[in-house]
Enzyme design. Structure first.
Site, PDB file in Angstrom:
ATOM      1  N   LEU A 151       0.824  -1.199   0.000  1.00 31.45           N
ATOM      2  CA  LEU A 151       0.000   0.000   0.000  1.00 31.45           C
ATOM      3  C   LEU A 151       0.862   1.254   0.000  1.00 31.45           C
ATOM      4  CD1 LEU A 151      -2.762   1.358   0.148  1.00 31.45           C
ATOM      5  CD2 LEU A 151      -2.615   1.187   2.647  1.00 31.45           C
ATOM      6  N   TYR A 152       1.973   1.221   0.748  1.00 34.35           N
ATOM      7  CA  TYR A 152       2.878   2.375   0.752  1.00 34.35           C
ATOM      8  C   TYR A 152       3.315   2.708  -0.668  1.00 34.35           C
ATOM      9  CZ  TYR A 152       7.291   4.899   1.142  1.00 34.35           C
ATOM     10  OH  TYR A 152       8.310   5.803   0.971  1.00 34.35           O
ATOM     11  N   ALA A 153       3.765   1.699  -1.415  1.00 32.49           N
ATOM     12  CA  ALA A 153       4.200   1.928  -2.798  1.00 32.49           C
ATOM     13  C   ALA A 153       3.053   2.430  -3.655  1.00 32.49           C
ATOM     14  CB  ALA A 153       4.782   0.638  -3.374  1.00 32.49           C
TER      15      ALA A 153
END
Length: 336
Positions: A151-153
């Protein structure tokens, strides 16, 4: 000039502020000082420059629309460096909503501030994690990166797409920087070098994922900062070579927009990284070998040919030197 830097209590942000002040700029710094990790460390970073006569600090959250609007209205920054974000690849499994609030909604507020106040250049942090499932090495900005694995990416990939839309619609020059595994003094306590150093000095085992066989383009923080400063001073325009075909992912063609990798060209295997740390500490690590974690990629390697061609710079600090500098800072700061 007046430059707004977000995330100034952060690892990279605090280093960028120091460089900008050293060269004579006025800096408006913004940070929420959240408790994702040790707030005392963040405050210590800020303490190095918070009383500087050309520095103004704003305690605010990027997700607070009114606060960000007020910052732009009060200070009228000429350029913006957006480094504030909810960091950490694995923390998203526990707190996904904070990633969207900070990294997506917060970035929208920055883009709107740039739009409404005529900012001449926005530079923002992206990440090598956007390459996700890509396996062709080295990673290049000219290939599509459409399959993030965390999700960060995904939120950082969204930043790149949002910036392109605003660059096209409103003519805001935007430059995205894909950072590759940054390390160095004043680093984040949740990152490998910090965790390894603390554990080895306490004679505790370290967790070594993928049995230490994956490679990373470990990049010393001063090299990252130099790339940030040089790209900040190079305002992108539309790609003059574009002739109506599918736009190049790195340079668009329809917008004043650019993407760059910033990473060391020489990837280092994790076991070698640990070996260098052992030498600097004068102690051996006790290693708990584990499989690759979900969302991690086996290797990263940065193609930085565009960075070299456009701003005349490539990261230069080898891990042997960079890790030694980190260890010296760690011993001085923590007095272990």
């Amino acid at each position: 000039m007046t430059i707004l830097v977000t995330g100034t209590a952060g690892f990279i942000g605090s280093h960028v502020v120091q460089r900008l002040l050293d060269r004579g700029d006025r800096v408006v710094g913004l940070d929420s000082l959240n408790d994702y990790y040790d707030v005392a460390l963040k405050q210590a970073r800020l303490a190095r420059f918070i009383d500087h006569p050309r520095y103004t600090h704003v305690h605010a959250d990027l997700a607070d629309r009114g606060a960000i609007e007020d910052v732009f209205t009060r200070h009228s920054p000429r350029r913006v460096v957006n480094l504030a974000a909810q960091a950490g690849v694995r923390y998203a499994a526990e707190n996904p909503h904070i990633y969207v609030a900070s990294n997506v909604t917060g970035f929208l507020h920055v883009l709107e501030g740039c739009r409404q106040h005529g900012v001449e250049h926005l530079v923002y942090a992206s990440t090598s994690s956007v390459y996700g499932a890509n396996t062709a090495m080295p990673f290049t900005e000219h290939e599509a990166a459409e399959h993030p694995l965390t999700l960060y990416a995904a939120t950082k990939k969204a930043n790149e797409q949002m910036a392109h839309a605003y660059a096209h619609l409103y003519g805001i020059p935007c430059t995205g920087l894909r950072f590759f595994t940054v390390y160095g003094p004043w680093g984040r306590p949740d990152m490998a070098l910090f965790l390894f150093t603390r554990a080895i000095l306490a004679d505790e085992p370290i967790r070594v994922f993928n049995h230490g066989r994956h490679k990373r383009s470990f990049t010393y923080v001063d090299d990252i900062v130099e790339g940030v400063i040089r790209t900040l001073d190079r305002i992108p325009g539309k790609d003059p070579a574009w002739r109506g075909e599918a736009p190049d992912p790195a340079s668009s063609g329809v917008a004043p927009y650019r993407l760059y990798n910033i990473g060391n060209e020489q990837p280092v295997e994790l076991l070698r990284y640990i070996e260098v740390l052992e030498q600097c500490l004068g102690r051996k690590a006790r290693m708990e070998m584990l499989p690759l974690q979900p969302g991690d990629v086996p290797d990263t390697e940065a193609d930085i040919s565009d960075l070299i061609a456009d701003v005349g710079y490539s990261p230069m600090v080898p891990v042997e030197e960079g890790v030694a500098r980190f260890v010296a800072w760690y011993r001085d700061y923590y007095q272990p």
